[in-house]
Write a protein that holds these residues in place. Structure first.
Motif, PDB file in Angstrom:
ATOM      1  N   LEU A 189       0.844  -1.185   0.000  1.00 53.64           N
ATOM      2  CA  LEU A 189       0.000   0.000   0.000  1.00 53.64           C
ATOM      3  C   LEU A 189       0.880   1.236   0.000  1.00 53.64           C
ATOM      4  CD1 LEU A 189      -2.509  -1.093   2.796  1.00 53.64           C
ATOM      5  CD2 LEU A 189      -2.919  -1.180   0.342  1.00 53.64           C
ATOM      6  N   PHE A 190       0.310   2.341  -0.433  1.00 56.90           N
ATOM      7  CA  PHE A 190       1.013   3.601  -0.256  1.00 56.90           C
ATOM      8  C   PHE A 190      -0.034   4.700  -0.100  1.00 56.90           C
ATOM      9  CE2 PHE A 190       0.154   3.689  -4.750  1.00 56.90           C
ATOM     10  CZ  PHE A 190      -0.019   5.025  -5.074  1.00 56.90           C
ATOM     11  N   GLY A 191       0.412   5.815   0.450  1.00 57.60           N
ATOM     12  CA  GLY A 191      -0.516   6.897   0.747  1.00 57.60           C
ATOM     13  C   GLY A 191      -0.644   7.072   2.247  1.00 57.60           C
ATOM     14  N   LYS A 192      -1.708   7.710   2.654  1.00 55.15           N
ATOM     15  CA  LYS A 192      -1.914   8.066   4.058  1.00 55.15           C
ATOM     16  C   LYS A 192      -2.828   7.057   4.739  1.00 55.15           C
ATOM     17  CE  LYS A 192      -2.511  12.384   5.005  1.00 55.15           C
ATOM     18  NZ  LYS A 192      -3.134  13.722   5.129  1.00 55.15           N
ATOM     19  N   ILE A 193      -2.332   6.480   5.842  1.00 60.37           N
ATOM     20  CA  ILE A 193      -3.135   5.570   6.657  1.00 60.37           C
ATOM     21  C   ILE A 193      -3.419   6.264   7.984  1.00 60.37           C
ATOM     22  CG2 ILE A 193      -3.263   3.328   7.791  1.00 60.37           C
ATOM     23  CD1 ILE A 193      -1.492   2.184   5.752  1.00 60.37           C
TER      24      ILE A 193
END
Length: 251
Positions: free
Chosen positions: A25-29
């Motif tokens: 995954l990538f991005g904001k969690i």
């Protein structure tokens, strides 16, 4: 309860982890932990002395350290170690801020040490009021990583850039009543402490970082458990610190 939300380019959805070998995954969690707890207590006192009330304790600097998590009812290490810092440029909290190193958290093989800049906001009730609240807020934060993990330096770097936001609202209520089990003029002083905490952990993941199965679900449970356990300990410590303070004033 805890809510885990993943923000990806062009989409917004709540994560529901499944058992898979790995995921990338990538991005904001965003991990959001919410918890509530309540403790009650009582003490004997000669008359209804306002100088030893819970109100007096919580509305003065006598309670600063325990509100920030620095004390433990068992005289052990608290949930944080704090020192006062210069907050003269902060218009809130009367310019008083503390840097508090939290107890470490195990996170997928990493050992994280959140460092919060905290402020304490006290609502001043009327002289006749027997209830009020104190708010402990995170003004700023950073995360230290003390040891690596099986996921390597990439996740470690992402956690160092992670962001914590949140606050703990401690509501108090107290009253004194004459006790028939004691001599005339002796009062039983009863009180309630109720805490409501919300903690938001945001992690920005780089592209193509392989993550273990259930990363979102397990991460959510870690945040949830940390909020629940530390809130309960904090309320127990506040109650113990108040009783110790009040008893010392009675001597």
């Amino acid at each position: 309860s805890t809510l885990s939300t993943i923000y990806l380019p062009g989409s917004l959805f709540k994560s529901k982890s499944r058992s898979r070998s790995t995921t990338s995954l990538f991005g904001k969690i965003n991990f959001i932990g919410v918890a509530s707890a309540k403790v009650t207590g009582e003490r004997d006192g000669a008359g209804n002395k306002s100088s030893t009330s819970l109100k007096e304790f919580l509305l003065t600097s006598a309670s600063d350290s325990v509100l920030l998590g620095m004390k433990n009812s068992g005289n052990q290490v608290g949930i944080s170690q704090c020192e006062k810092i210069d907050g003269s440029d902060c218009f809130q909290n009367n310019g008083e801020l503390w840097e508090c190193r939290q107890a470490s958290i195990e996170w997928f093989g990493l050992t994280l040490v959140p460092v919060f800049v905290n402020g304490i906001e006290r609502s001043i009730p009327s002289s006749s009021s027997n209830e009020g609240n104190v708010v402990i807020s995170i003004i700023d934060a950073k995360t230290e990583v003390r040891s690596g993990g099986r996921l390597g330096s990439t996740l470690s770097s992402a956690m160092k850039r992670s962001v914590f936001e949140g606050r703990n609202v401690v509501r108090w209520e107290e009253h004194s009543t004459n006790s028939k089990d004691h001599d005339e003029g002796t009062f039983k002083h009863k009180y309630t402490l109720e805490g409501n905490i919300k903690l938001n952990l945001t992690i920005n993941l780089p592209p193509f970082l392989p993550l273990p199965p259930g990363f979102n679900t397990i991460g959510s449970k870690i945040v949830e458990r940390t909020c629940r356990d530390r809130l309960r300990q904090n309320l127990d410590d506040i109650s113990a610190a108040y009783l110790q303070w009040a008893n010392s004033k009675d001597k």
